[in-house]
Design a protein around this motif. Structure first.
Motif, PDB file in Angstrom:
ATOM      1  N   TRP A  87       0.629  -5.691   1.431  1.00 42.77           N
ATOM      2  CA  TRP A  87      -0.619  -5.299   2.079  1.00 42.77           C
ATOM      3  C   TRP A  87      -0.806  -3.780   1.992  1.00 42.77           C
ATOM      4  N   ASN A  88      -0.582  -3.252   0.807  1.00 42.05           N
ATOM      5  CA  ASN A  88      -0.853  -1.850   0.468  1.00 42.05           C
ATOM      6  C   ASN A  88       0.093  -0.837   1.116  1.00 42.05           C
ATOM      7  N   SER A  89       1.195  -1.300   1.656  1.00 43.11           N
ATOM      8  CA  SER A  89       2.103  -0.382   2.335  1.00 43.11           C
ATOM      9  C   SER A  89       3.536  -0.890   2.216  1.00 43.11           C
ATOM     10  N   ILE A  90       4.466  -0.122   2.773  1.00 47.26           N
ATOM     11  CA  ILE A  90       5.854  -0.550   2.780  1.00 47.26           C
ATOM     12  C   ILE A  90       6.030  -1.703   3.770  1.00 47.26           C
ATOM     13  N   THR A 129       8.533   1.106  -6.455  1.00 48.86           N
ATOM     14  CA  THR A 129       7.784   0.033  -5.799  1.00 48.86           C
ATOM     15  C   THR A 129       7.273  -0.981  -6.804  1.00 48.86           C
ATOM     16  N   THR A 130       6.958  -2.162  -6.283  1.00 50.87           N
ATOM     17  CA  THR A 130       6.288  -3.216  -7.044  1.00 50.87           C
ATOM     18  C   THR A 130       5.135  -3.733  -6.193  1.00 50.87           C
ATOM     19  N   SER A 131       4.148  -4.303  -6.869  1.00 49.65           N
ATOM     20  CA  SER A 131       3.033  -4.900  -6.113  1.00 49.65           C
ATOM     21  C   SER A 131       2.324  -5.939  -6.958  1.00 49.65           C
ATOM     22  N   THR A 132       1.632  -6.824  -6.297  1.00 49.29           N
ATOM     23  CA  THR A 132       0.765  -7.781  -6.981  1.00 49.29           C
ATOM     24  C   THR A 132      -0.428  -7.047  -7.578  1.00 49.29           C
ATOM     25  N   ALA A 133      -0.951  -6.091  -6.831  1.00 50.27           N
ATOM     26  CA  ALA A 133      -2.093  -5.305  -7.318  1.00 50.27           C
ATOM     27  C   ALA A 133      -1.642  -4.383  -8.444  1.00 50.27           C
ATOM     28  N   PRO A 134      -2.486  -4.193  -9.455  1.00 52.90           N
ATOM     29  CA  PRO A 134      -2.145  -3.224 -10.505  1.00 52.90           C
ATOM     30  C   PRO A 134      -2.199  -1.797  -9.960  1.00 52.90           C
ATOM     31  N   PHE A 141      -8.765   2.359  -5.502  1.00 51.32           N
ATOM     32  CA  PHE A 141      -9.412   1.672  -4.381  1.00 51.32           C
ATOM     33  C   PHE A 141      -8.607   1.744  -3.086  1.00 51.32           C
ATOM     34  N   ASN A 142      -7.332   2.062  -3.198  1.00 50.29           N
ATOM     35  CA  ASN A 142      -6.482   2.148  -2.024  1.00 50.29           C
ATOM     36  C   ASN A 142      -6.162   3.599  -1.681  1.00 50.29           C
TER      37      ASN A 142
END
Length: 194
Positions: A87-90, A129-134, A141-142
């Motif tokens: 959710w855009n954070s740690i 870090t890794t994320s689902t979002a590119p 956008f974040n």
């Protein structure tokens, strides 16, 4: 010990775990000593209870892991965080690590001008870090919240220097060759460990 890895993921078959393995391989090839804090494997409790909060302002704790982690941080010159972005954070586990371990008089001191970081022994800081979002989504956008808040504010306030962010985005849709290329990059990446 020069390098401390702070690993925050509960699943040993995750890509984050593969990142951890790649980083350890890298450090071993460089003959660098390191230690790993595995927050989930340690069953670290990131939640303040009443007694922990009562002890906070004196820099005290009743959690033996908090004491151990703080000692490891104080003896490190390089710290490598490995964590997903949720959710855009740690994750809450890593946020709780910062909340509970960074004690007044140990992790920082306060003055009329705000916080003064006491972890100035940490000369090099890496956040992987890794994320689902590119990554472009996180940047455009974040507002690169992870870099703006966690890396350039929180870690800077604690005194950690030379901060770098390495990110693997779009993990859910990524193909094995892209993942392997990134892991190979991590095995040869130059982590400064002095």
């Amino acid at each position: 010990m020069n390098t401390l890895i702070i690993y925050c993921h509960p699943y040993e078959k995750s890509f984050n775990h593969a990142v951890l393995t790649a980083v350890k391989t890298n450090l071993q090839k460089q003959n660098q000593q390191y230690q790993v804090i595995d927050l989930y494997a340690d069953h670290f409790n990131p939640v303040y209870d009443k007694e922990e909060l009562r002890l906070f302002h004196s820099g005290g704790t009743h959690d033996p892991l908090v004491k151990k982690y703080l000692q490891l941080l104080q003896s490190a010159t390089t710290v490598i965080f490995i964590t997903p972005l949720w959710w855009n954070s740690i994750p809450g586990m890593l946020k709780g690590f910062i909340d509970k371990v960074m004690k007044p008089g140990e992790g920082y001191t306060t003055s009329a001008f705000g916080l003064h970081g006491e972890l100035t022994n940490i000369k090099h800081t890496y956040v992987l870090t890794t994320s689902t979002a590119p990554k472009f989504y996180l940047r455009l956008f974040n507002g690169s919240a992870i870099k703006r808040i966690f890396i350039n504010q929180t870690l800077k306030q604690l005194g950690m220097k030379d901060r770098h962010w390495l990110h693997f985005g779009g993990i859910t849709m990524s193909k094995p060759p892209r993942r392997e290329k990134y892991l190979h990059h991590l095995t040869s990446y130059h982590f400064k460990c002095s």
